[in-house]
Design a protein around this motif. Structure first.
Motif, PDB file in Angstrom:
ATOM      1  N   LEU A  93       0.814  -1.206   0.000  1.00  0.00           N
ATOM      2  CA  LEU A  93       0.000   0.000   0.000  1.00  0.00           C
ATOM      3  C   LEU A  93       0.852   1.263   0.000  1.00  0.00           C
ATOM      4  O   LEU A  93       0.579   2.205  -0.737  1.00  0.00           O
ATOM      5  N   GLU A  94       1.875   1.279   0.837  1.00  0.00           N
ATOM      6  CA  GLU A  94       2.734   2.454   0.900  1.00  0.00           C
ATOM      7  C   GLU A  94       4.055   2.083   1.548  1.00  0.00           C
ATOM      8  O   GLU A  94       4.169   1.068   2.241  1.00  0.00           O
ATOM      9  N   GLN A  95       5.064   2.905   1.306  1.00  0.00           N
ATOM     10  CA  GLN A  95       6.361   2.775   1.947  1.00  0.00           C
ATOM     11  C   GLN A  95       6.420   3.744   3.106  1.00  0.00           C
ATOM     12  O   GLN A  95       6.461   4.957   2.922  1.00  0.00           O
ATOM     13  N   VAL A  96       6.413   3.202   4.330  1.00  0.00           N
ATOM     14  CA  VAL A  96       6.392   4.034   5.527  1.00  0.00           C
ATOM     15  C   VAL A  96       7.697   4.796   5.668  1.00  0.00           C
ATOM     16  O   VAL A  96       7.711   6.007   5.907  1.00  0.00           O
ATOM     17  N   ASN A  97       8.815   4.093   5.558  1.00  0.00           N
ATOM     18  CA  ASN A  97      10.128   4.729   5.537  1.00  0.00           C
ATOM     19  C   ASN A  97      11.046   3.897   4.660  1.00  0.00           C
ATOM     20  O   ASN A  97      10.575   3.062   3.889  1.00  0.00           O
ATOM     21  N   SER A  98      12.331   4.124   4.770  1.00  0.00           N
ATOM     22  CA  SER A  98      13.257   3.460   3.854  1.00  0.00           C
ATOM     23  C   SER A  98      13.335   1.953   4.060  1.00  0.00           C
ATOM     24  O   SER A  98      13.783   1.235   3.153  1.00  0.00           O
ATOM     25  N   VAL A  99      12.920   1.428   5.211  1.00  0.00           N
ATOM     26  CA  VAL A  99      13.033  -0.006   5.480  1.00  0.00           C
ATOM     27  C   VAL A  99      11.719  -0.616   5.947  1.00  0.00           C
ATOM     28  O   VAL A  99      11.705  -1.749   6.413  1.00  0.00           O
ATOM     29  N   THR A 100      10.602   0.083   5.828  1.00  0.00           N
ATOM     30  CA  THR A 100       9.320  -0.404   6.321  1.00  0.00           C
ATOM     31  C   THR A 100       8.246  -0.191   5.268  1.00  0.00           C
ATOM     32  O   THR A 100       8.195   0.862   4.637  1.00  0.00           O
ATOM     33  N   TYR A 101       7.395  -1.224   5.111  1.00  0.00           N
ATOM     34  CA  TYR A 101       6.325  -1.171   4.117  1.00  0.00           C
ATOM     35  C   TYR A 101       5.006  -1.561   4.775  1.00  0.00           C
ATOM     36  O   TYR A 101       4.969  -2.388   5.688  1.00  0.00           O
ATOM     37  N   LYS A 102       3.926  -0.967   4.290  1.00  0.00           N
ATOM     38  CA  LYS A 102       2.574  -1.290   4.730  1.00  0.00           C
ATOM     39  C   LYS A 102       1.900  -2.121   3.660  1.00  0.00           C
ATOM     40  O   LYS A 102       1.861  -1.740   2.485  1.00  0.00           O
ATOM     41  N   LEU A 103       1.360  -3.297   4.048  1.00  0.00           N
ATOM     42  CA  LEU A 103       0.767  -4.240   3.118  1.00  0.00           C
ATOM     43  C   LEU A 103      -0.748  -4.254   3.241  1.00  0.00           C
ATOM     44  O   LEU A 103      -1.306  -3.891   4.277  1.00  0.00           O
ATOM     45  N   GLN A 104      -1.384  -4.698   2.181  1.00  0.00           N
ATOM     46  CA  GLN A 104      -2.832  -4.887   2.181  1.00  0.00           C
ATOM     47  C   GLN A 104      -3.122  -6.329   2.557  1.00  0.00           C
ATOM     48  O   GLN A 104      -2.986  -7.238   1.751  1.00  0.00           O
ATOM     49  N   LEU A 105      -3.525  -6.557   3.815  1.00  0.00           N
ATOM     50  CA  LEU A 105      -3.754  -7.897   4.336  1.00  0.00           C
ATOM     51  C   LEU A 105      -5.234  -8.248   4.291  1.00  0.00           C
ATOM     52  O   LEU A 105      -6.090  -7.364   4.417  1.00  0.00           O
ATOM     53  N   PRO A 106      -5.576  -9.538   4.149  1.00  0.00           N
ATOM     54  CA  PRO A 106      -6.981  -9.944   4.218  1.00  0.00           C
ATOM     55  C   PRO A 106      -7.551  -9.707   5.606  1.00  0.00           C
ATOM     56  O   PRO A 106      -6.830  -9.600   6.601  1.00  0.00           O
ATOM     57  N   SER A 107      -8.872  -9.636   5.673  1.00  0.00           N
ATOM     58  CA  SER A 107      -9.540  -9.356   6.954  1.00  0.00           C
ATOM     59  C   SER A 107      -9.282 -10.423   8.013  1.00  0.00           C
ATOM     60  O   SER A 107      -9.193 -10.089   9.197  1.00  0.00           O
ATOM     61  N   PRO A 108      -9.146 -11.741   7.688  1.00  0.00           N
ATOM     62  CA  PRO A 108      -8.845 -12.710   8.762  1.00  0.00           C
ATOM     63  C   PRO A 108      -7.490 -12.515   9.412  1.00  0.00           C
ATOM     64  O   PRO A 108      -7.249 -13.025  10.495  1.00  0.00           O
ATOM     65  N   TYR A 109      -6.564 -11.795   8.767  1.00  0.00           N
ATOM     66  CA  TYR A 109      -5.239 -11.575   9.333  1.00  0.00           C
ATOM     67  C   TYR A 109      -5.324 -10.405  10.309  1.00  0.00           C
ATOM     68  O   TYR A 109      -5.157  -9.252   9.946  1.00  0.00           O
ATOM     69  N   ILE A 110      -5.576 -10.715  11.572  1.00  0.00           N
ATOM     70  CA  ILE A 110      -5.739  -9.671  12.583  1.00  0.00           C
ATOM     71  C   ILE A 110      -4.356  -9.320  13.129  1.00  0.00           C
ATOM     72  O   ILE A 110      -4.002  -9.623  14.272  1.00  0.00           O
ATOM     73  N   ILE A 111      -3.555  -8.674  12.314  1.00  0.00           N
ATOM     74  CA  ILE A 111      -2.203  -8.279  12.691  1.00  0.00           C
ATOM     75  C   ILE A 111      -1.941  -6.901  12.123  1.00  0.00           C
ATOM     76  O   ILE A 111      -2.671  -6.400  11.260  1.00  0.00           O
TER      77      ILE A 111
END
Length: 291
Positions: A216-234
């Motif tokens: 979904l987006e790059q939070v910083n140079s070493v961290t990424y935000k992913l689009q997870l399915p709804s059952p993945y409560i993390i």
């Protein structure tokens, strides 16, 4: 019994192999036409007798009998897109991403560090200390405990001994112990990383990776935000060392009207995400009621 990993005398290959090999074909090898290359690589790599060898070992199973131009390139592309290898094999390179320093806090008790000091000599029945450090002022709270607390007890200690006096912090740095990972579920306002817990019979043989997921987006140079399915409560934000790029699998030729089905998703602790396709067998159980 020795099982041959490749059907060397496959009728489909023999019938589609040109009688006169093109220039460059080694003596004693058969030229494989373009339409038969992907099934041949699949037989050498994904059959039950081979065990999914890597991009270097898979061509060695083919070079003794078969040849076509750019064989190593085609094999490497197929192996990179193999879903089973992507989920089950551990990476052989060093973890990606450099360690970054923690952000400098702007006010006291906004960024905390927590950890346990255990196995201390008994003092009034206490053998453990919960250490809570303010990274801005270096001030700390030392909470004596009789032993390692549970996740709920850890959350209650943080609420009663820190949050009620200084407010909710912006982040908490810990060593990802079970007390901290599970206690964070009681603190929904804190942006923390949770582990993916799979309900599998053997942890050693469980997949190393799950996915693929869209970035979904790059939070910083070493961290990424992913689009997870709804059952993945993390939490959807991950360090780059926990990720690896996804390669599209090379699809096998199918008959008209047939489509290759994607692999089923995994089962999480929070609930099953399998979709039942077919019931193969059932067993009836009888319950005896005594009167």
């Amino acid at each position: 019994m020795i099982v041959s990993p490749i059907e060397w005398n496959s009728p489909s290959v023999a019938s589609n192999t040109a009688p006169n090999n093109p220039p460059g074909c080694p003596p004693g090898c058969q030229y494989v036409p373009r339409t038969q290359r992907t099934p041949m690589i699949h037989s050498a790599h994904s059959s039950r007798g081979t065990g999914h060898p890597g991009a270097n070992n898979t061509p060695s199973l083919l070079r003794d009998r078969f040849w076509w131009p750019n064989m190593a390139r085609d094999v490497r592309r197929f192996v990179q897109g193999c879903p089973d290898c992507a989920m089950s094999k551990s990476p052989r390179h060093l973890p990606s991403g450099k360690l970054l320093p923690l952000p400098v806090p702007n006010r006291p008790w906004s960024h905390l560090g927590v950890d346990f000091v255990t196995d201390l000599p008994p003092s009034e029945g206490n053998t453990c200390i919960l250490v809570i450090v303010d990274r801005f002022s270096k001030s700390c709270r030392l909470l004596p405990l009789r032993g390692l607390p549970t996740a709920l007890e850890t959350a209650e200690l943080l609420f009663n001994q820190v949050f009620r006096y200084y407010g909710i912090p912006e982040d908490i740095v810990s060593d990802r112990g079970p007390q901290f990972l599970q206690s964070m579920e009681c603190l929904p306002t804190l942006r923390c990383d949770w582990d993916i817990r799979l309900r599998l019979p053997c942890k050693k043989l469980s997949p190393r990776f799950v996915g693929p997921f869209t970035i979904l987006e790059q939070v910083n140079s070493v961290t990424y935000k992913l689009q997870l399915p709804s059952p993945y409560i993390i939490h959807p934000t991950f360090h780059v060392s926990l990720l690896k790029p996804h390669h599209e699998p090379v699809s096998l030729p199918t008959e008209p009207g047939q489509t290759e089905e994607p692999p089923l998703p995994l089962i999480l602790d929070e609930g099953s995400v399998y979709k039942v396709k077919e019931i193969l067998q059932s067993r009836r159980r009888y319950i005896l009621q005594l009167t």
